[in-house]
Design a protein around this motif. Structure first.
Motif, PDB file in Angstrom:
ATOM      1  N   ARG A 191      -3.513  -9.719 -12.340  1.00 50.85           N
ATOM      2  CA  ARG A 191      -4.021  -9.665 -10.970  1.00 50.85           C
ATOM      3  C   ARG A 191      -3.185  -8.698 -10.154  1.00 50.85           C
ATOM      4  NH1 ARG A 191      -4.060 -15.081  -7.119  1.00 50.85           N
ATOM      5  NH2 ARG A 191      -5.122 -14.227  -5.280  1.00 50.85           N
ATOM      6  N   VAL A 192      -3.839  -7.876  -9.360  1.00 48.69           N
ATOM      7  CA  VAL A 192      -3.163  -6.966  -8.444  1.00 48.69           C
ATOM      8  C   VAL A 192      -3.642  -7.286  -7.034  1.00 48.69           C
ATOM      9  CG1 VAL A 192      -2.744  -4.570  -7.784  1.00 48.69           C
ATOM     10  CG2 VAL A 192      -3.020  -5.156 -10.208  1.00 48.69           C
ATOM     11  N   VAL A 193      -2.683  -7.484  -6.133  1.00 51.51           N
ATOM     12  CA  VAL A 193      -3.008  -7.842  -4.750  1.00 51.51           C
ATOM     13  C   VAL A 193      -2.506  -6.732  -3.825  1.00 51.51           C
ATOM     14  CG1 VAL A 193      -2.745  -9.545  -2.911  1.00 51.51           C
ATOM     15  CG2 VAL A 193      -2.763 -10.285  -5.318  1.00 51.51           C
ATOM     16  N   PRO A 194      -3.391  -5.919  -3.258  1.00 53.71           N
ATOM     17  CA  PRO A 194      -2.950  -4.924  -2.276  1.00 53.71           C
ATOM     18  C   PRO A 194      -2.388  -5.636  -1.046  1.00 53.71           C
ATOM     19  CG  PRO A 194      -5.233  -4.541  -2.980  1.00 53.71           C
ATOM     20  CD  PRO A 194      -4.846  -5.897  -3.452  1.00 53.71           C
ATOM     21  N   TRP A 195      -1.236  -5.164  -0.567  1.00 51.67           N
ATOM     22  CA  TRP A 195      -0.559  -5.853   0.526  1.00 51.67           C
ATOM     23  C   TRP A 195      -0.292  -4.895   1.680  1.00 51.67           C
ATOM     24  CZ3 TRP A 195       5.380  -6.334   0.517  1.00 51.67           C
ATOM     25  CH2 TRP A 195       5.816  -6.962   1.695  1.00 51.67           C
ATOM     26  N   ALA A 196      -0.704  -5.299   2.874  1.00 51.93           N
ATOM     27  CA  ALA A 196      -0.459  -4.511   4.082  1.00 51.93           C
ATOM     28  C   ALA A 196       0.910  -4.875   4.640  1.00 51.93           C
ATOM     29  CB  ALA A 196      -1.547  -4.776   5.114  1.00 51.93           C
ATOM     30  N   LEU A 206       0.832  -1.199   0.000  1.00 47.50           N
ATOM     31  CA  LEU A 206       0.000   0.000   0.000  1.00 47.50           C
ATOM     32  C   LEU A 206       0.871   1.255   0.000  1.00 47.50           C
ATOM     33  CD1 LEU A 206      -2.664  -0.977   2.690  1.00 47.50           C
ATOM     34  CD2 LEU A 206      -2.721  -1.391   0.214  1.00 47.50           C
ATOM     35  N   PRO A 207       0.787   2.073  -1.072  1.00 50.78           N
ATOM     36  CA  PRO A 207       1.549   3.321  -1.068  1.00 50.78           C
ATOM     37  C   PRO A 207       0.748   4.433  -0.397  1.00 50.78           C
ATOM     38  CG  PRO A 207       1.054   2.516  -3.311  1.00 50.78           C
ATOM     39  CD  PRO A 207       0.145   1.839  -2.359  1.00 50.78           C
ATOM     40  N   LYS A 208       1.414   5.525  -0.117  1.00 56.24           N
ATOM     41  CA  LYS A 208       0.711   6.657   0.468  1.00 56.24           C
ATOM     42  C   LYS A 208       0.065   7.501  -0.627  1.00 56.24           C
ATOM     43  CE  LYS A 208       5.112   9.180   0.692  1.00 56.24           C
ATOM     44  NZ  LYS A 208       6.104   9.831   1.588  1.00 56.24           N
ATOM     45  N   GLY A 209      -0.939   8.268  -0.240  1.00 58.76           N
ATOM     46  CA  GLY A 209      -1.611   9.159  -1.183  1.00 58.76           C
ATOM     47  C   GLY A 209      -2.322   8.408  -2.288  1.00 58.76           C
ATOM     48  N   ASP A 210      -2.309   9.016  -3.477  1.00 61.58           N
ATOM     49  CA  ASP A 210      -2.991   8.415  -4.627  1.00 61.58           C
ATOM     50  C   ASP A 210      -2.056   7.589  -5.495  1.00 61.58           C
ATOM     51  OD1 ASP A 210      -1.474  10.416  -5.684  1.00 61.58           O
ATOM     52  OD2 ASP A 210      -3.109  11.430  -6.750  1.00 61.58           O
ATOM     53  N   ARG A 211      -0.886   7.250  -4.966  1.00 58.89           N
ATOM     54  CA  ARG A 211       0.064   6.473  -5.769  1.00 58.89           C
ATOM     55  C   ARG A 211      -0.399   5.035  -5.994  1.00 58.89           C
ATOM     56  NH1 ARG A 211       4.529   8.935  -7.156  1.00 58.89           N
ATOM     57  NH2 ARG A 211       5.094  10.886  -6.131  1.00 58.89           N
ATOM     58  N   GLY A 212      -1.321   4.569  -5.166  1.00 58.91           N
ATOM     59  CA  GLY A 212      -1.868   3.241  -5.384  1.00 58.91           C
ATOM     60  C   GLY A 212      -2.643   3.158  -6.685  1.00 58.91           C
ATOM     61  N   GLU A 213      -3.462   4.180  -6.939  1.00 56.83           N
ATOM     62  CA  GLU A 213      -4.214   4.202  -8.198  1.00 56.83           C
ATOM     63  C   GLU A 213      -3.282   4.310  -9.401  1.00 56.83           C
ATOM     64  OE1 GLU A 213      -7.070   6.699  -5.651  1.00 56.83           O
ATOM     65  OE2 GLU A 213      -5.301   5.493  -5.240  1.00 56.83           O
ATOM     66  N   VAL A 264       6.146  -6.043  -4.780  1.00 65.15           N
ATOM     67  CA  VAL A 264       6.663  -4.678  -4.723  1.00 65.15           C
ATOM     68  C   VAL A 264       6.467  -4.148  -3.312  1.00 65.15           C
ATOM     69  CG1 VAL A 264       6.550  -2.353  -5.698  1.00 65.15           C
ATOM     70  CG2 VAL A 264       6.023  -4.341  -7.144  1.00 65.15           C
ATOM     71  N   GLY A 265       7.543  -3.765  -2.659  1.00 64.78           N
ATOM     72  CA  GLY A 265       7.473  -3.310  -1.285  1.00 64.78           C
ATOM     73  C   GLY A 265       7.010  -1.874  -1.158  1.00 64.78           C
ATOM     74  N   PRO A 266       6.811  -1.405   0.081  1.00 62.43           N
ATOM     75  CA  PRO A 266       6.358  -0.039   0.335  1.00 62.43           C
ATOM     76  C   PRO A 266       7.521   0.949   0.299  1.00 62.43           C
ATOM     77  CG  PRO A 266       6.640  -1.188   2.400  1.00 62.43           C
ATOM     78  CD  PRO A 266       6.973  -2.191   1.321  1.00 62.43           C
ATOM     79  N   GLU A 267       7.216   2.212   0.590  1.00 66.82           N
ATOM     80  CA  GLU A 267       8.240   3.257   0.574  1.00 66.82           C
ATOM     81  C   GLU A 267       9.386   2.930   1.530  1.00 66.82           C
ATOM     82  OE1 GLU A 267       4.992   3.797   0.762  1.00 66.82           O
ATOM     83  OE2 GLU A 267       4.402   5.380  -0.632  1.00 66.82           O
ATOM     84  N   GLY A 268       9.085   2.294   2.653  1.00 71.97           N
ATOM     85  CA  GLY A 268      10.121   1.961   3.629  1.00 71.97           C
ATOM     86  C   GLY A 268      10.855   0.673   3.343  1.00 71.97           C
ATOM     87  N   GLY A 269      10.473  -0.027   2.280  1.00 74.34           N
ATOM     88  CA  GLY A 269      11.147  -1.260   1.905  1.00 74.34           C
ATOM     89  C   GLY A 269      10.539  -2.493   2.548  1.00 74.34           C
ATOM     90  N   VAL A 270      10.936  -3.659   2.053  1.00 73.56           N
ATOM     91  CA  VAL A 270      10.496  -4.942   2.597  1.00 73.56           C
ATOM     92  C   VAL A 270      11.339  -5.241   3.831  1.00 73.56           C
ATOM     93  CG1 VAL A 270      10.204  -7.398   2.114  1.00 73.56           C
ATOM     94  CG2 VAL A 270       9.872  -5.725   0.287  1.00 73.56           C
ATOM     95  N   ALA A 275       0.608   3.893   4.440  1.00 71.82           N
ATOM     96  CA  ALA A 275      -0.852   3.893   4.330  1.00 71.82           C
ATOM     97  C   ALA A 275      -1.436   2.721   5.115  1.00 71.82           C
ATOM     98  CB  ALA A 275      -1.266   3.812   2.874  1.00 71.82           C
ATOM     99  N   VAL A 276      -2.608   2.946   5.672  1.00 68.53           N
ATOM    100  CA  VAL A 276      -3.319   1.909   6.417  1.00 68.53           C
ATOM    101  C   VAL A 276      -4.743   1.828   5.893  1.00 68.53           C
ATOM    102  CG1 VAL A 276      -4.142   1.150   8.674  1.00 68.53           C
ATOM    103  CG2 VAL A 276      -1.923   2.296   8.480  1.00 68.53           C
ATOM    104  N   TRP A 277      -5.183   0.614   5.536  1.00 67.55           N
ATOM    105  CA  TRP A 277      -6.563   0.397   5.106  1.00 67.55           C
ATOM    106  C   TRP A 277      -7.324  -0.253   6.255  1.00 67.55           C
ATOM    107  CZ3 TRP A 277      -6.935  -1.865  -0.556  1.00 67.55           C
ATOM    108  CH2 TRP A 277      -6.412  -0.914  -1.463  1.00 67.55           C
ATOM    109  N   LYS A 278      -8.286   0.462   6.806  1.00 70.32           N
ATOM    110  CA  LYS A 278      -9.138  -0.096   7.842  1.00 70.32           C
ATOM    111  C   LYS A 278     -10.557   0.424   7.676  1.00 70.32           C
ATOM    112  CE  LYS A 278      -5.720  -0.818  11.536  1.00 70.32           C
ATOM    113  NZ  LYS A 278      -5.324  -0.474  12.930  1.00 70.32           N
ATOM    114  N   GLY A 279     -11.532  -0.432   7.971  1.00 71.90           N
ATOM    115  CA  GLY A 279     -12.923  -0.016   7.973  1.00 71.90           C
ATOM    116  C   GLY A 279     -13.388   0.579   6.659  1.00 71.90           C
ATOM    117  N   GLU A 280     -14.042   1.732   6.766  1.00 72.78           N
ATOM    118  CA  GLU A 280     -14.595   2.386   5.584  1.00 72.78           C
ATOM    119  C   GLU A 280     -13.509   2.806   4.607  1.00 72.78           C
ATOM    120  OE1 GLU A 280     -17.540   6.162   4.439  1.00 72.78           O
ATOM    121  OE2 GLU A 280     -17.091   5.674   6.534  1.00 72.78           O
TER     122      GLU A 280
END
Length: 246
Positions: free
Chosen positions: A107-112, A87-94, A196-202, A118-123
């Motif tokens: 196939r694209v798999v969002p990964w926490a 999960l990237p920050k901002g709109d970089r995911g799109e 593909v890892g996040p901004e902080g790396g795997v 970025a954090v995906w929770k709830g709404e």
């Protein structure tokens, strides 16, 4: 000029001469925004390999009808590419989803990831996933793809590990890896997974878990790419070594 492409739920019964009705938001955009008119030709696809060229026979406020002139069933491209996108920050995911769709990922798999900002929770998780799926849908139409990519719900690291176990080739992009991506033998068919890892790396723990599942840590080059574009670069390099791009 290329014909406009519209997505429909199913084209299973769409033989030459058959009528297909397009409804809802897809029809509203065509009729109200693009000013679709009777007599124009369009391409319809179900996103699962089936597509038709047809002539518009009637239009309404949120509907239009098409008579099928020709139909085609495209084979599913191989090898199939899955990108596990942290999960990237901002709109970089799109942005990542858009360019991965354009390049032909299945196939694209969002990964926490543990280091994802970025954090995906709830709404927020529901809305973010919907945006990724909408982006993939529109990008697939723009790219004129007969097979549209699937965007999975957010995956945990354990779920990514299980996905890697079933791959014919699995790679993790890592700036400290010694093995170059360009040196890999890419299968001509089957299933390829790119992590593909996040901004902080795997993290070290994630890297170890992925390696135990059979993934290979690889580098693209001396440059460090953003998480939103690294997947595009990696998939392009891999596809260039397959029949899909040769």
């Amino acid at each position: 000029m290329s014909l406009p492409v519209h997505l429909v739920p199913s084209l299973d019964a769409a033989a030459v001469g058959a009528a297909v009705t397009v409804e809802g938001d897809e029809a509203h955009h065509a009729v109200a925004v693009r000013r679709l008119r009777v007599g124009e030709q369009v391409v319809l696809t179900d996103g699962r390999g089936r597509s038709v060229v047809g002539e518009v026979t009637s239009t309404g406020k949120r509907v239009f009808d098409v008579t099928v002139l020709s139909a085609e069933q495209a084979p599913e491209p191989g090898p199939s590419l899955t990108v596990v996108q942290a999960l990237p920050k901002g709109d970089r995911g799109e942005l990542a989803v858009e360019v991965l769709t354009e390049v032909g990922v299945a196939r694209v798999v969002p990964w926490a990831a543990s280091r994802s900002v970025a954090v995906w929770k709830g709404e927020r998780a529901t809305k973010s996933l919907a945006r990724w799926r909408s982006t993939a849908r529109e990008a697939a139409k723009q790219a004129r793809r007969s097979w549209h990519p699937v965007v999975d719900p957010m995956a945990s690291t354990d779920e990514v590990v299980e996905l890697l176990r079933g791959a014919d080739l699995a790679v993790v992009l890592h700036e400290d890896a010694t093995e170059p991506l360009a040196g890999l033998d890419v299968p001509a068919a089957g299933h390829v997974v790119v992590v593909v890892g996040p901004e902080g790396g795997v993290s070290a723990d994630e890297l170890a878990a992925f390696a135990a599942a059979g993934a290979r840590a690889v580098r693209l080059g001396d440059e460090v790419l953003r998480t939103s574009t690294a997947g595009l670069a990696a998939c392009s390099a891999l596809l260039a070594r397959t029949p899909r791009w040769s």
